[in-house]
Write a protein that holds these residues in place. Structure first.
Motif, short mmCIF file in Angstrom:
data_model
loop_
_atom_site.label_atom_id
_atom_site.label_comp_id
_atom_site.label_asym_id
_atom_site.label_seq_id
_atom_site.Cartn_x
_atom_site.Cartn_y
_atom_site.Cartn_z
N GLU A 117 40.44 65.49 47.95
CA GLU A 117 41.46 66.06 48.86
C GLU A 117 42.05 67.13 48.51
O GLU A 117 42.46 67.97 49.19
CB GLU A 117 41.32 65.32 49.94
CG GLU A 117 40.66 64.57 51.36
CD GLU A 117 39.71 65.56 51.82
OE1 GLU A 117 40.25 66.74 52.28
OE2 GLU A 117 38.33 65.86 51.40
N LYS A 122 38.35 70.86 44.60
CA LYS A 122 37.11 70.15 45.61
C LYS A 122 36.71 70.46 45.52
O LYS A 122 35.16 70.08 45.70
CB LYS A 122 38.72 69.69 46.91
CG LYS A 122 37.88 69.32 47.70
CD LYS A 122 38.47 69.36 49.05
CE LYS A 122 37.80 68.87 49.88
NZ LYS A 122 38.08 69.36 51.89
N ARG A 123 35.93 72.11 46.25
CA ARG A 123 35.05 72.57 46.67
C ARG A 123 33.69 71.90 45.02
O ARG A 123 32.01 72.05 45.50
CB ARG A 123 34.52 73.39 47.37
CG ARG A 123 35.51 73.70 48.20
CD ARG A 123 35.84 75.14 48.82
NE ARG A 123 35.91 75.65 49.36
CZ ARG A 123 37.24 76.39 50.31
NH1 ARG A 123 36.44 77.51 49.93
NH2 ARG A 123 37.03 75.85 51.30
N VAL A 124 34.15 72.58 44.32
CA VAL A 124 33.35 72.09 42.93
C VAL A 124 32.81 70.75 42.68
O VAL A 124 31.56 70.72 42.01
CB VAL A 124 33.68 72.82 41.73
CG1 VAL A 124 32.74 72.64 39.99
CG2 VAL A 124 34.65 74.75 41.66
N GLN A 126 32.57 68.56 44.52
CA GLN A 126 31.86 68.46 45.94
C GLN A 126 30.41 68.79 45.74
O GLN A 126 29.31 67.32 45.76
CB GLN A 126 32.68 68.63 47.17
CG GLN A 126 33.49 68.04 48.35
CD GLN A 126 34.15 68.84 48.83
OE1 GLN A 126 33.89 69.39 49.66
NE2 GLN A 126 34.55 67.44 50.03
N LEU A 127 30.51 69.37 45.39
CA LEU A 127 29.27 70.16 44.98
C LEU A 127 27.97 69.56 43.64
O LEU A 127 27.03 68.88 44.00
CB LEU A 127 29.18 71.96 43.88
CG LEU A 127 29.34 72.57 45.60
CD1 LEU A 127 29.21 74.39 45.08
CD2 LEU A 127 28.11 72.50 46.70
N THR A 130 27.50 66.22 45.94
CA THR A 130 26.60 66.67 46.78
C THR A 130 25.48 66.86 46.63
O THR A 130 24.42 66.81 47.50
CB THR A 130 27.03 66.36 47.74
OG1 THR A 130 28.26 67.56 48.24
CG2 THR A 130 27.87 64.88 48.57
N PHE A 135 25.50 72.87 41.90
CA PHE A 135 26.39 73.20 41.15
C PHE A 135 26.44 73.93 39.97
O PHE A 135 26.94 74.55 38.65
CB PHE A 135 27.02 71.77 40.60
CG PHE A 135 27.93 71.39 39.54
CD1 PHE A 135 29.02 72.20 39.64
CD2 PHE A 135 27.53 70.59 38.85
CE1 PHE A 135 30.33 72.10 38.79
CE2 PHE A 135 27.87 70.93 37.69
CZ PHE A 135 29.72 71.18 37.58
N LEU A 138 25.70 77.43 40.83
CA LEU A 138 27.27 77.88 40.59
C LEU A 138 28.23 78.02 38.78
O LEU A 138 28.72 79.01 38.48
CB LEU A 138 28.30 77.08 41.32
CG LEU A 138 29.90 77.18 40.70
CD1 LEU A 138 30.24 78.95 41.61
CD2 LEU A 138 30.55 76.22 41.72
N SER A 160 45.02 79.55 42.72
CA SER A 160 46.30 78.61 43.95
C SER A 160 47.22 78.01 42.25
O SER A 160 47.61 76.59 42.16
CB SER A 160 45.09 77.11 43.58
OG SER A 160 44.00 77.13 42.56
#
Length: 280
Positions: A117, A122-124, A126-127, A130, A135, A138, A160
């Motif tokens: 979190e 995070k999004r990378v 998570q892909l 799941t 991924f 991407l 970021s």
């Protein structure tokens, strides 16, 4: 496996595991300090070569390649970011060949807590966990950016930036160096990058009980790629951990730049101790 060499030609061997994204060019920041301390840095091009080697066979293969370079002598190992994860897994197969292990901005196992979190990637991740097909797509899109618009990929990854990474991200020399690293990582090597990230997001906290090597942790208090809680977890879990250095105001790459010369001085001093004759 191909590798790049930095520092002295015939110094004490140090194995460097670059990040993901990352490339052997990343190790160039150690070159001057390694020469000053009489150290030879070797960084394997992990993202090239046979992509069919995965899982434990991958770590065993890396260990065998290190043993070839070591030629029966002890080595020191440094791992940065996700490269620290690969270094930890590889050290399980090196036994007494490793004198010390240094983890810089290390990424801890995701199955060990709620780290995800707070991670900028995070999004990378998570892909990768799941939706592995998305991924991969991407990652190839990032490869296209690296080929056609490398500066845009740099800005995307550092949007970021936290702590002293903000200042680094507007430094021309840093921009040039990391842009080259990103090109080397993604152009023609996407499958190698995918292999490392997919391995990282799998459960691996139980493997840390196998790490008995003398381990040193270096981390930035403001790191938002590998949150500082990861350093605290690794320090409390790795039985061989003997020191933890948390740098105020530093983040991911700024910690690498700060820790690099410090580690080289430590390894150089240790080499001097080994060369000094005993006093009777």
């Amino acid at each position: 496996m191909n590798f790049s060499q930095f520092g002295s030609d015939n110094g004490k061997t140090v194995i460097y595991f670059h990040g993901a994204p990352g490339a052997p060019e990343e190790c160039a920041i150690f070159d001057l300090y390694a020469k000053e301390q009489g150290l030879t840095f070797i960084c394997f091009d992990r993202f090239s070569g046979d992509y069919s080697i995965a899982g434990e066979a991958y770590y065993q293969f890396l260990a065998q390649e290190i043993s070839k370079q070591a030629a029966g002598k002890e080595v020191d190992v440094i791992g940065f970011s996700i490269g620290a994860f690969i270094a930890l897994q590889t050290c399980r197969y090196l036994g007494n060949e490793v004198r010390s292990l240094h983890l810089i901005s290390a990424a801890a196992p995701l199955d060990a807590g709620g780290f995800l979190e707070d991670m900028a990637g995070k999004r990378v991740f998570q892909l990768a966990k799941t939706a592995p097909t998305l991924f991969v797509l991407l990652s190839y899109w990032q490869g296209l950016l690296a080929l056609l618009f490398p500066n845009a990929l740099f800005r995307l990854l550092f949007a970021s930036a936290a702590g002293d990474d903000k200042a680094l991200s507007v430094d021309r020399a840093f921009q040039s160096g990391i842009t080259q690293v990103l090109r080397s990582c993604f152009i023609g090597r996407v499958q190698g990058y995918v292999r490392d990230v997919r391995a990282y997001v799998q459960p691996w906290k139980d493997t840390l009980s196998d790490i008995g090597v003398n381990t040193h942790i270096w981390h930035g208090a403001e790191d938002n790629w590998s949150p500082v809680a990861m350093a605290e977890y690794l320090a409390s879990t790795i039985l061989g951990c003997t020191s933890t250095e948390i740098f105020n105001d530093l983040s991911h790459y700024s910690c690498l730049y700060r820790a690099g010369p410090e580690i080289c001085r430590q390894l150089g001093a240790a080499s001097d101790d080994l060369r000094s004759p005993p006093i009777h």
